[in-house]
Write a protein that holds these residues in place. Structure first.
Motif: not given
Length: 347
Positions: A277, A283, A287, A292
């Motif tokens: 991640d 993030q 995302e 990642g």
């Protein structure tokens, strides 16, 4: 017909270009006559390579092809056990297996994971890497030693140079093959093991496995804890407690923790890599696109860790787990001494 491109070393015909000439630029692979009409599937195909052989299978798992060296029977084409296949050749699925879930290739052996959760093996068994209970080679698909895994359903497989890891649905791990460096996670098993042995007892459930040349890596179901064993001359087993004695091998499972959750685990011959991640501060942005970041450790003298290091003796390896300066990574694969990453831009 599916279109496959390949480049690199080709001494065994493993690029399926119809010859044994190395390719410095991507070349179109060829299929044996009669296979062209079979190799039709609109979905994504998967490919994997070993020492000098390779396999290709369709998205539905019902079509399987092999190419390259077959001198040990690693292509599971028994009628051609002493020759090379210079083009993609159709390979029959094992009896009782309706579809391929995954294929993993070692130096001269191959494992196949069927949709039925069973594992089949072909090729060299000199070090017990086929898990068939003998040290003999097999030129066709062979079931693993039944007594050890009769009721076990497997979900992943990995091959090292001469050893194999099998990940079961319950998070347990079985191993067989060469163990001189402790790569099976338990040096007490002996230098080579022909029957798959559970090497997971005392550990948490495992979610990912990968094999290097003579080391093994596993990620626990928490996505953070990594277990490593085997050859450690180039720090491929990762960080180690300074209070522990220094050895060129990790003869039992050593563990360390990642800074963020793993999505995929990979291993080169003497290094490790994890697709994770993104960092917390990235993030939300990344995302949305699904990308990642990559963490790596181990041997570094060929640039395989994705960063510039001086080439003095001390910098041939890096024991610490560090990020690669590359964001938005969608997929990751390791060769013996190189890494390929696919980014959100499909570059």
């Amino acid at each position: 017909m599916v279109r496959i491109l390949a480049l690199g070393s080709n001494s065994g015909g493993q690029l399926a270009t119809g010859d044994t000439e190395d390719r410095h630029h991507a070349a179109v692979c060829s299929f044996e006559p009669g296979s062209e009409s079979v190799a039709e599937d609109a979905g994504a195909w998967a490919v994997c390579g070993g020492g000098n052989h390779a396999f290709l299978w369709s998205s539905d798992g019902r079509q399987l092809f092999g190419c390259g060296y077959n001198s040990n029977g690693e292509l599971a084409v028994s009628s051609n056990a002493t020759r090379r296949e210079l083009k993609w050749r159709r390979v029959e699925l094992p009896d009782g297996c309706e579809a391929v879930r995954k294929v993993a290739c070692g130096w001269s052996h191959t494992l196949l994971l069927g949709s039925n959760g069973r594992v089949y093996a072909a090729g060299s068994g000199e070090f017990g890497q086929l898990g068939t209970g003998t040290y003999s080679s097999s030129s066709g698909w062979t079931k693993l030693a039944a007594d050890a895994i009769a009721s076990t359903r497997f979900i992943n497989i990995a091959c090292g140079l001469r050893h194999s890891l099998l990940l079961a649905a319950d998070g347990s791990v079985y191993a067989c093959g060469a163990n001189r460096k402790g790569q099976l996670g338990n040096a007490a098993l002996g230098a080579k093991v022909a029957v798959p042995v559970c090497v997971w007892r005392g550990l948490p459930p495992i979610a990912m496995v990968a094999c290097g040349r003579a080391h093994s890596l596993m990620v626990a179901a928490d996505g953070i804890t990594v277990f490593a064993a085997g050859d450690d001359r180039f720090a491929q087993c990762g960080p180690v407690d300074d209070s522990l004695p220094k050895h060129p091998e990790a003869l039992s499972w050593r563990q360390f923790r990642l800074s963020r959750r793993a999505r995929k685990l990979c291993a080169g011959w003497e290094f490790g890599a994890v697709l994770t991640d993104p960092p917390e501060d990235q993030q939300q942005q990344q995302e949305k696109k699904g990308g990642g970041t990559v963490l790596m450790w181990g041997r570094a003298d060929n640039g395989q860790l994705g960063c510039e290091l001086s080439l003095d003796a001390a910098a041939r390896m890096r024991r610490s787990v560090e990020p690669v300066p590359l964001d938005g990574v969608m997929d990751l694969a390791c060769g013996s001494n190189h890494v390929v990453a696919v980014t959100q831009e499909r570059k």
